[in-house]
Design a protein around this motif. Structure first.
Motif, PDB file in Angstrom:
ATOM      1  N   VAL A  93       0.810  -1.142   0.028  1.00 20.76           N
ATOM      2  CA  VAL A  93       0.212   0.012   0.057  1.00 20.76           C
ATOM      3  C   VAL A  93       0.708   1.320   0.045  1.00 20.76           C
ATOM      4  N   PHE A  94       2.253   1.129  -0.077  1.00 21.58           N
ATOM      5  CA  PHE A  94       2.879   2.442  -0.239  1.00 21.58           C
ATOM      6  C   PHE A  94       3.076   2.914  -1.689  1.00 21.58           C
ATOM      7  N   VAL A  95       2.607   1.958  -2.567  1.00 18.44           N
ATOM      8  CA  VAL A  95       2.715   2.513  -3.888  1.00 18.44           C
ATOM      9  C   VAL A  95       1.611   3.406  -4.214  1.00 18.44           C
ATOM     10  N   PRO A  96       1.873   4.639  -4.393  1.00 20.16           N
ATOM     11  CA  PRO A  96       0.871   5.408  -4.535  1.00 20.16           C
ATOM     12  C   PRO A  96      -0.060   5.551  -5.624  1.00 20.16           C
ATOM     13  N   GLU A  97      -1.459   5.152  -5.352  1.00 21.72           N
ATOM     14  CA  GLU A  97      -2.282   5.108  -6.666  1.00 21.72           C
ATOM     15  C   GLU A  97      -2.764   6.194  -7.251  1.00 21.72           C
ATOM     16  N   GLU A  98      -2.787   7.294  -6.235  1.00 21.97           N
ATOM     17  CA  GLU A  98      -2.853   8.451  -6.854  1.00 21.97           C
ATOM     18  C   GLU A  98      -1.969   9.035  -8.097  1.00 21.97           C
ATOM     19  N   ILE A  99      -0.671   8.779  -7.885  1.00 24.80           N
ATOM     20  CA  ILE A  99       0.243   9.068  -8.878  1.00 24.80           C
ATOM     21  C   ILE A  99       0.057   8.073 -10.258  1.00 24.80           C
ATOM     22  N   VAL A 100      -0.047   6.761  -9.909  1.00 26.71           N
ATOM     23  CA  VAL A 100      -0.362   5.858 -10.896  1.00 26.71           C
ATOM     24  C   VAL A 100      -1.727   6.260 -11.943  1.00 26.71           C
ATOM     25  N   LEU A 101      -2.800   6.596 -11.084  1.00 20.19           N
ATOM     26  CA  LEU A 101      -3.940   7.289 -12.063  1.00 20.19           C
ATOM     27  C   LEU A 101      -3.597   8.469 -12.801  1.00 20.19           C
ATOM     28  N   ALA A 102      -2.884   9.350 -11.949  1.00 22.95           N
ATOM     29  CA  ALA A 102      -2.360  10.746 -12.751  1.00 22.95           C
ATOM     30  C   ALA A 102      -1.700  10.362 -13.900  1.00 22.95           C
ATOM     31  N   ALA A 103      -0.903   9.364 -14.094  1.00 25.76           N
ATOM     32  CA  ALA A 103      -0.010   9.001 -15.144  1.00 25.76           C
ATOM     33  C   ALA A 103      -1.008   8.387 -16.289  1.00 25.76           C
ATOM     34  N   GLY A 104      -2.072   8.274 -16.053  1.00 26.67           N
ATOM     35  CA  GLY A 104      -3.114   7.549 -17.046  1.00 26.67           C
ATOM     36  C   GLY A 104      -2.843   6.104 -16.989  1.00 26.67           C
ATOM     37  N   CYS A 105      -2.564   5.639 -15.748  1.00 27.74           N
ATOM     38  CA  CYS A 105      -2.260   4.335 -15.746  1.00 27.74           C
ATOM     39  C   CYS A 105      -3.382   3.565 -14.569  1.00 27.74           C
ATOM     40  N   THR A 106      -3.536   2.376 -14.595  1.00 29.26           N
ATOM     41  CA  THR A 106      -4.265   1.662 -13.921  1.00 29.26           C
ATOM     42  C   THR A 106      -3.459   0.679 -12.868  1.00 29.26           C
ATOM     43  N   SER A 107      -3.821   0.739 -11.321  1.00 30.59           N
ATOM     44  CA  SER A 107      -3.216   0.135 -10.194  1.00 30.59           C
ATOM     45  C   SER A 107      -3.730  -1.236 -10.009  1.00 30.59           C
ATOM     46  N   VAL A 108      -3.228  -2.380 -10.039  1.00 31.08           N
ATOM     47  CA  VAL A 108      -3.818  -3.715  -9.600  1.00 31.08           C
ATOM     48  C   VAL A 108      -2.801  -4.071  -8.456  1.00 31.08           C
ATOM     49  N   GLY A 109      -3.390  -4.829  -7.354  1.00 29.88           N
ATOM     50  CA  GLY A 109      -2.502  -5.552  -6.574  1.00 29.88           C
ATOM     51  C   GLY A 109      -2.230  -6.866  -6.709  1.00 29.88           C
ATOM     52  N   LEU A 110      -0.841  -7.295  -6.199  1.00 32.10           N
ATOM     53  CA  LEU A 110      -0.399  -8.589  -6.911  1.00 32.10           C
ATOM     54  C   LEU A 110      -0.346  -9.536  -5.492  1.00 32.10           C
ATOM     55  N   CYS A 111      -0.470  -9.181  -4.506  1.00 28.39           N
ATOM     56  CA  CYS A 111      -0.448  -9.967  -3.440  1.00 28.39           C
ATOM     57  C   CYS A 111      -1.055 -10.915  -3.382  1.00 28.39           C
ATOM     58  N   ALA A 112      -0.706 -12.330  -2.986  1.00 22.16           N
ATOM     59  CA  ALA A 112      -1.489 -13.493  -3.164  1.00 22.16           C
ATOM     60  C   ALA A 112      -1.796 -14.222  -1.695  1.00 22.16           C
ATOM     61  N   GLY A 113      -2.820 -14.868  -1.437  1.00 19.90           N
ATOM     62  CA  GLY A 113      -3.408 -15.554  -0.181  1.00 19.90           C
ATOM     63  C   GLY A 113      -3.491 -16.768  -0.297  1.00 19.90           C
ATOM     64  N   ALA A 114      -2.764 -17.495  -1.215  1.00 22.49           N
ATOM     65  CA  ALA A 114      -2.996 -18.970  -1.287  1.00 22.49           C
ATOM     66  C   ALA A 114      -1.773 -19.494  -1.700  1.00 22.49           C
ATOM     67  N   ASP A 115      -1.315 -20.988  -1.034  1.00 23.79           N
ATOM     68  CA  ASP A 115      -0.175 -21.564  -1.572  1.00 23.79           C
ATOM     69  C   ASP A 115      -0.215 -22.109  -2.842  1.00 23.79           C
ATOM     70  N   PHE A 116       0.851 -21.972  -3.513  1.00 27.66           N
ATOM     71  CA  PHE A 116       0.795 -22.551  -4.965  1.00 27.66           C
ATOM     72  C   PHE A 116       2.157 -22.961  -5.334  1.00 27.66           C
ATOM     73  N   ALA A 117       2.364 -24.150  -5.911  1.00 23.57           N
ATOM     74  CA  ALA A 117       3.750 -24.800  -6.623  1.00 23.57           C
ATOM     75  C   ALA A 117       4.694 -24.492  -5.564  1.00 23.57           C
ATOM     76  N   GLN A 118       4.293 -24.663  -4.405  1.00 20.46           N
ATOM     77  CA  GLN A 118       5.351 -24.769  -2.994  1.00 20.46           C
ATOM     78  C   GLN A 118       6.798 -25.428  -3.151  1.00 20.46           C
TER      79      GLN A 118
END
Ligand code: BJ8
Length: 440
Positions: A93-118
């Motif tokens: 949440v330290f990556v500022p979405e305000e700046i991403v939007l201002a640059a005409g970009c879209t922000s998405v979160g990539l954190c994941a909450g499940a084990d996979f390919a351990q």
């Protein structure tokens, strides 16, 4: 009636789902792995969310978003890309979405909450790495995350040692990695450093898009994100009612979706459900009875589909009334002052806003304990469950002082350490049940 996908043919609706197989192929997903993931998640969603009683009607939108999280939402992002927008993925949440939007970009979160390919993950990371980090590595190695694959740039932030060092490995796996350095104190020097980092981020986005961010762009970016945070804040405050009008699981889900959905549409839908909750409160209707024990969760963020602990807590008859977490109040409660009349002034306001985040990577971090006490009072919590992901040093270390300080105020605390596996379900249930009995 046709079933639809997030997670296999699970959530029943009249919606006719599209076939996204070609899109997933284009993104390079591994179909077998991806289908296995969707299937498991679908079953979990059905048994955890759809089985709840007294859900507000407004949750149907969020169920829909979840059902299309790997389908329609990804299609929308690809359409945005075709129209020239860049998609920026991030883990903090330290990556500022305000700046991403201002640059005409879209922000998405990539954190994941499940084990996979351990097994694959443990070839590149030590076993004793927290589940959140292992999870996004697993999603990358197993090729199951369309958000990661659709991102034009992936921002990794230097927060805890685990993330910082694992990004040294991760950046070799993705072609579009951008590293953001973050301070770990809140001194004037640290503030200066954060401002420089945010300025470098602006420059990087401008270079990517070929367009400079104007004062108007930044004001608009701030307004959009402030509106989203205000709506989430409104939702939080409504949970102070007794009986609570919405389950902790559903409120957590809304906070998780905040990282995936279109921000303007999301804000409208959160405000719509808040309107409904206000009516329920007036009618004294709640998701559980007024006697239900009220629990505040505090600690590590819970990314989709990490619903293990909240579902255990609420299955005891208790209701979760708040999350002191980055996927919850810690990440969303502060707004950015938009009154500045220069780009530099607005950048200062953004830096000030982000430096209020009381993540456990900061030292000292008294604000976080104060905030837990405040939330505990505001939401009339009967007790606090501190959630630490195994091997997460910042939060687990801090949990001792949190417990000590809260107990001084006669607030009951249960400190738990867990991971994403299902192996400790029985043990966790026993401990949570005993705690809920005590706070009743
Ligand atoms: S601002 S909480 S989103 S860093 S659980 S990876 S801390 S070892 S996620 Fe976070 Fe940003 Fe802080 Fe919030 Fe490390 Fe702990 Fe794992 Fe964690």
């Amino acid at each position: 009636m046709k079933a639809f996908y997030f997670c296999g043919p699970i959530i029943k609706t009249n919606y006719i789902m599209a076939d996204y197989t070609q899109m997933w192929t284009d993104l390079g997903l591994n179909h077998d792995n991806h289908n296995a993931l969707l299937d498991n998640l679908g079953k979990a969603y059905q048994s955890i969310f759809m089985a709840q009683e007294n859900r507000p009607e407004g949750m149907s939108y969020f169920d829909f978003v979840m059902s299309e999280a790997h389908g329609l939402r990804i299609q929308e992002l690809r359409e945005e890309q075709k129209a020239g927008r860049k998609i920026i993925g991030s883990f903090c949440v330290f990556v500022p979405e305000e700046i991403v939007l201002a640059a005409g970009c879209t922000s998405v979160g990539l954190c994941a909450g499940a084990d996979f390919a351990q097994e694959e993950v443990e070839k590149v990371l030590p076993r004793n790495t927290c589940s959140l980090i292992k999870s996004f590595f697993g999603f990358k190695l197993g090729k199951v995350c369309p958000y990661m694959e659709v991102s034009d740039m992936i921002v990794g932030e230097n927060t805890c040692d685990g993330k910082k060092k694992s990004f040294e490995v991760f950046k070799e796996m993705v072609p579009n990695f951008y590293q953001m350095d973050l301070p770990q104190t809140k001194t004037p020097m640290a503030r200066h450093m954060l401002k420089q980092e945010f300025k470098s981020f602006v420059e990087k986005l401008e270079e990517m898009t070929g367009k400079s961010i104007s004062l108007e762009d930044l004001k608009q970016g701030i307004a959009t994100v402030n509106a989203k945070r205000q709506a989430l804040r409104r939702l939080s405050i409504l949970r102070a009612a007794d009986p609570a009008p919405i389950s902790g699981l559903d409120a957590l889900l809304i906070n998780q979706i905040a990282f995936l959905d279109n921000p303007v549409r999301f804000t409208e839908k959160v405000n719509a459900i808040c309107d409904e909750l206000e009516l329920l409160i007036k009618e004294n209707k709640g998701v559980k009875t007024a006697k239900a024990p009220r629990v505040l969760i505090s600690g590590c963020p819970m990314a989709i589909p990490n619903w293990k602990l909240p579902s255990i807590i609420e299955s005891t008859g208790a209701v979760i009334v708040g999350e002191e977490s980055c996927i919850g109040e810690r990440g969303q409660r502060n707004l950015t002052d938009d009154s500045g009349d220069s780009l530099d002034g607005l950048m200062d306001a953004i830096v000030d806003r982000y430096l209020k985040i009381d993540c456990a990577v900061f030292t000292p971090n008294q604000e976080r304990v104060n905030h837990i006490k405040e939330m505990s009072q505001q939401y009339n919590a009967d007790g606090v469950i501190h959630y630490g992901l195994q091997f997460c040093q910042p939060y687990i270390m801090e949990s001792f002082s949190v417990e000590k300080e809260l107990e001084k105020q006669d607030i009951s605390v249960l400190r738990l350490e867990t991971d994403y596996s299902q192996e400790d379900m029985g043990q966790l249930s026993t401990r949570v049940e005993a705690f809920v009995e005590i706070i009743k």
